[in-house]
Write a protein that holds these residues in place. Structure first.
Motif, short mmCIF file in Angstrom:
data_model
loop_
_atom_site.label_atom_id
_atom_site.label_comp_id
_atom_site.label_asym_id
_atom_site.label_seq_id
_atom_site.Cartn_x
_atom_site.Cartn_y
_atom_site.Cartn_z
N LYS A 27 4.08 0.97 -7.91
CA LYS A 27 4.01 1.64 -7.08
C LYS A 27 3.34 2.89 -7.09
O LYS A 27 2.40 3.28 -6.15
CB LYS A 27 5.39 2.02 -6.19
CG LYS A 27 6.17 0.85 -5.90
CD LYS A 27 7.71 1.15 -5.07
CE LYS A 27 8.39 -0.18 -4.75
NZ LYS A 27 9.72 0.11 -4.34
N SER A 28 3.35 3.65 -8.11
CA SER A 28 2.68 4.97 -8.12
C SER A 28 1.26 4.65 -8.41
O SER A 28 0.46 5.79 -8.10
CB SER A 28 3.11 5.64 -9.59
OG SER A 28 2.71 5.02 -10.77
N LEU A 29 0.83 3.59 -8.57
CA LEU A 29 -0.80 3.50 -8.74
C LEU A 29 -1.30 2.84 -7.61
O LEU A 29 -2.45 2.53 -7.52
CB LEU A 29 -0.79 2.19 -9.84
CG LEU A 29 -0.43 2.24 -11.12
CD1 LEU A 29 -0.70 1.08 -12.13
CD2 LEU A 29 -1.23 3.29 -11.79
N GLY A 30 -0.64 2.80 -6.43
CA GLY A 30 -1.03 2.30 -4.88
C GLY A 30 -2.03 3.11 -4.60
O GLY A 30 -3.10 2.26 -4.04
N THR A 31 -1.98 4.18 -4.50
CA THR A 31 -2.96 5.26 -3.88
C THR A 31 -4.48 5.10 -4.66
O THR A 31 -5.30 4.79 -3.94
CB THR A 31 -2.51 6.43 -3.49
OG1 THR A 31 -1.44 6.54 -2.86
CG2 THR A 31 -3.59 7.47 -2.94
N PRO A 32 -4.26 5.18 -5.99
CA PRO A 32 -5.65 5.10 -6.73
C PRO A 32 -6.31 3.70 -6.45
O PRO A 32 -7.44 3.41 -6.60
CB PRO A 32 -4.98 5.48 -8.05
CG PRO A 32 -3.97 6.23 -8.05
CD PRO A 32 -3.32 5.75 -6.77
N TRP A 33 -5.39 2.84 -6.48
CA TRP A 33 -5.94 1.43 -6.34
C TRP A 33 -6.55 1.36 -4.93
O TRP A 33 -7.69 0.65 -4.88
CB TRP A 33 -4.73 0.29 -6.26
CG TRP A 33 -4.88 -0.99 -5.77
CD1 TRP A 33 -5.80 -2.12 -6.42
CD2 TRP A 33 -4.78 -1.56 -4.51
NE1 TRP A 33 -6.00 -3.19 -5.73
CE2 TRP A 33 -5.41 -2.56 -4.32
CE3 TRP A 33 -3.97 -0.80 -3.50
CZ2 TRP A 33 -5.07 -3.51 -3.32
CZ3 TRP A 33 -3.62 -1.73 -2.42
CH2 TRP A 33 -4.52 -3.14 -2.22
N LEU A 34 -5.80 1.63 -3.80
CA LEU A 34 -6.65 1.54 -2.57
C LEU A 34 -7.91 2.19 -2.48
O LEU A 34 -8.77 1.78 -1.81
CB LEU A 34 -5.47 2.24 -1.27
CG LEU A 34 -6.00 1.84 0.09
CD1 LEU A 34 -6.05 0.36 0.21
CD2 LEU A 34 -5.24 2.68 0.83
N PHE A 35 -7.93 3.47 -3.17
CA PHE A 35 -9.25 4.38 -3.17
C PHE A 35 -10.22 3.34 -3.82
O PHE A 35 -11.38 3.32 -3.44
CB PHE A 35 -8.97 5.44 -3.93
CG PHE A 35 -10.36 6.47 -4.01
CD1 PHE A 35 -10.78 7.00 -3.00
CD2 PHE A 35 -11.03 6.41 -5.36
CE1 PHE A 35 -12.15 7.79 -3.19
CE2 PHE A 35 -11.96 7.14 -5.43
CZ PHE A 35 -12.62 7.70 -4.11
N ALA A 36 -9.90 2.82 -5.04
CA ALA A 36 -10.90 2.03 -5.95
C ALA A 36 -11.15 0.92 -4.81
O ALA A 36 -12.46 0.45 -4.70
CB ALA A 36 -10.17 1.63 -6.98
#
Length: 472
Positions: free
Chosen positions: A413-422
């Protein structure tokens, strides 16, 4: 009608791995590696799988599971726009295009398998005598068309049985068999003389090869990564639409990417030691679709029990090919079932009949085959994935984050925002640049001007798609 779902999590993972593995890793990967610097290509390819492939898989998973529909209905319903439904319809075109040439290659493989199997009881396969001439004689024409229809018929039978009893059951049998047979062949190849030279070609890392040829390697490596992971065609949207809500998408996506990449690496551990053991330089066996058949056929002919080894190898490739082809046929079938309420039986029959015609055209005309298998599919996959990722980042926005996090652990879940930006910014920019290179823009105006065009085109897309619920 009640929409089907996967019976088990393992069934979904193996089906997705089967779609990703296929001929991309066993047929295409070795000659792409041989043409593009061996270990240098492998390193760049692995980097793209990690940095582009896994986030891209998750992007398609998010769309499919959220909408519970095939790409056309998924993009239309999640956006509330018929225009996005039209964009989704390109996945149907891509699926048909892929299967049109793929079933021809599948036909070649079945022919080699039957030829090898028949020779096990005595004699040697006809392709042992002159591999190049044999392949040239069977790769196009009436025989190629007939074997294409045979392969397509086997594909249709599996898809006809449905998601659980056909696709899931079939891949649960085929994928373990592929892994076991490949591992056995790799162990056997390690015992062959001069196998170390094959390992060195495939695995020894030389940074200078990458620094001197990076952009020449980048395009083929990116195309291979998209092709082998089944990205951009809507396959993973379709497969994830049959998922329940309690699955961790980051875990599933990572598992699929690891298993898929492992098959490609194991294939290299079979092919390159085998070629070098017979004094065959993989960079000189010829390029293009026939490289695997010609190069390996020549090596098999020189080996003790070569006919038996050839039979085992082409059995592996046949199973892998079928595990991929069923996912390609499922794309247009799911479209007809979801959008028009057509029964699975009628949908499979209609789509099989269509591909029987388009594939036959490819089987008779090598020029059309080359165009469909190369430029057309490369452009469709690249453009398709770029569109899907822009949709996730700029249309779904927070909905995508919610779907990404559903069923995931705290770390994921903590990787969600960086993933969405990518997926919303970085990867579409990379894919737009790759798309421009497909059309030769970089050779016309130069590298940096092409980067500038890609940035401007991407920025225009970002501004045009920006939605209130976007968090990118």
């Amino acid at each position: 009608m009640t929409r089907e779902t996967w019976a088990t999590r393992l069934g979904f993972i193996l089906a997705a791995v089967g779609s990703a593995v296929g001929l991309g890793n066993i047929w295409r990967f070795p000659w792409q590696t041989a043409e593009n610097g061996g270990s240098a290509f492998l390193v760049v390819y692995l980097g793209i799988v990690l940095l582009v492939g896994v986030p891209g898989l998750l992007g398609e998973f998010v769309i499919g599971r959220r909408a519970k529909k095939s790409p056309v209905g998924a993009l239309r319903d999640l956006s509330g726009s018929k225009t996005w439904g039209v964009v989704g319809a390109f996945s149907v075109v891509t699926g048909i295009s892929l299967l049109s040439f793929y079933s021809v290659v599948g036909g070649w493989i079945i022919r080699y398998l039957l030829e090898s199997g028949a020779a096990v009881v005595g004699g040697s396969p006809a392709y042992f005598t002159n591999p190049g001439q044999y392949f040239g004689g069977v790769s196009a024409g009436v025989d190629a068309a007939l074997y294409h229809l045979l392969f397509l018929g086997l594909t249709a039978l599996i898809v006809f049985a449905g998601v659980r009893k056909g696709i899931e059951l079939g891949t649960k049998i085929m994928m373990p068999a592929v892994l076991v047979l490949l591992a056995g062949l790799a162990a056997w190849a390690a015992t062959q003389p001069n196998a170390a030279a094959g390992y060195a070609f495939f695995l020894r890392f030389d940074p200078s090869v990458i620094t001197e040829n990076f952009f020449a390697i980048l395009g083929p490596a990116a195309g291979q990564a998209l092709f082998t992971l089944s990205l951009g065609a809507g396959t993973m949207i379709t497969y994830s639409s049959y998922l329940d809500e309690d699955r961790s998408l980051p875990f599933d996506g990572s598992a699929i990417a690891v298993l898929n990449t492992s098959v490609g690496v194991i294939t290299g551990l079979v092919v390159f030691p085998l070629l070098f053991s017979q004094g065959v330089n993989p960079t000189e066996t010829g390029t293009g679709p026939g490289a695997l058949f010609v190069g390996l056929a020549g090596a098999f002919s020189q080996l003790p029990a070569g006919t038996l080894i050839a039979t085992a190898f082409f059995a592996v490739v046949t199973l892998a090919a079928l595990s991929s082809s069923i996912s390609m046929l499922e794309i247009p079938v799911a479209f007809l079932v979801d959008e028009y309420g057509v029964s699975r039986r009628r949908a499979v029959t209609g789509m099989t009949a269509l591909v029987a015609v388009t594939g036959t055209v490819c089987a008779f005309n090598p020029g059309i085959f080359g165009f469909v298998a190369g430029p057309l599919v490369n452009v469709l996959l690249t453009a398709g994935l770029a569109a899907f990722l822009l949709f996730v980042g700029w249309v779904m926005g927070r909905e995508a984050l919610e779907e990404f996090s559903a069923g995931a652990g705290e770390f994921s879940k903590s990787l969600g925002t960086p993933w969405l930006f990518a997926v919303g910014v970085v990867l579409p920019l990379f894919l737009v640049f790759t798309l421009l290179t497909h059309f030769g823009v970089d050779t016309t105006i130069g590298f940096w001007p092409t980067v500038g065009v890609a940035v401007v085109a991407s920025a225009a897309a970002f501004l045009g798609l920006r939605q209130p619920n976007s968090v990118v």
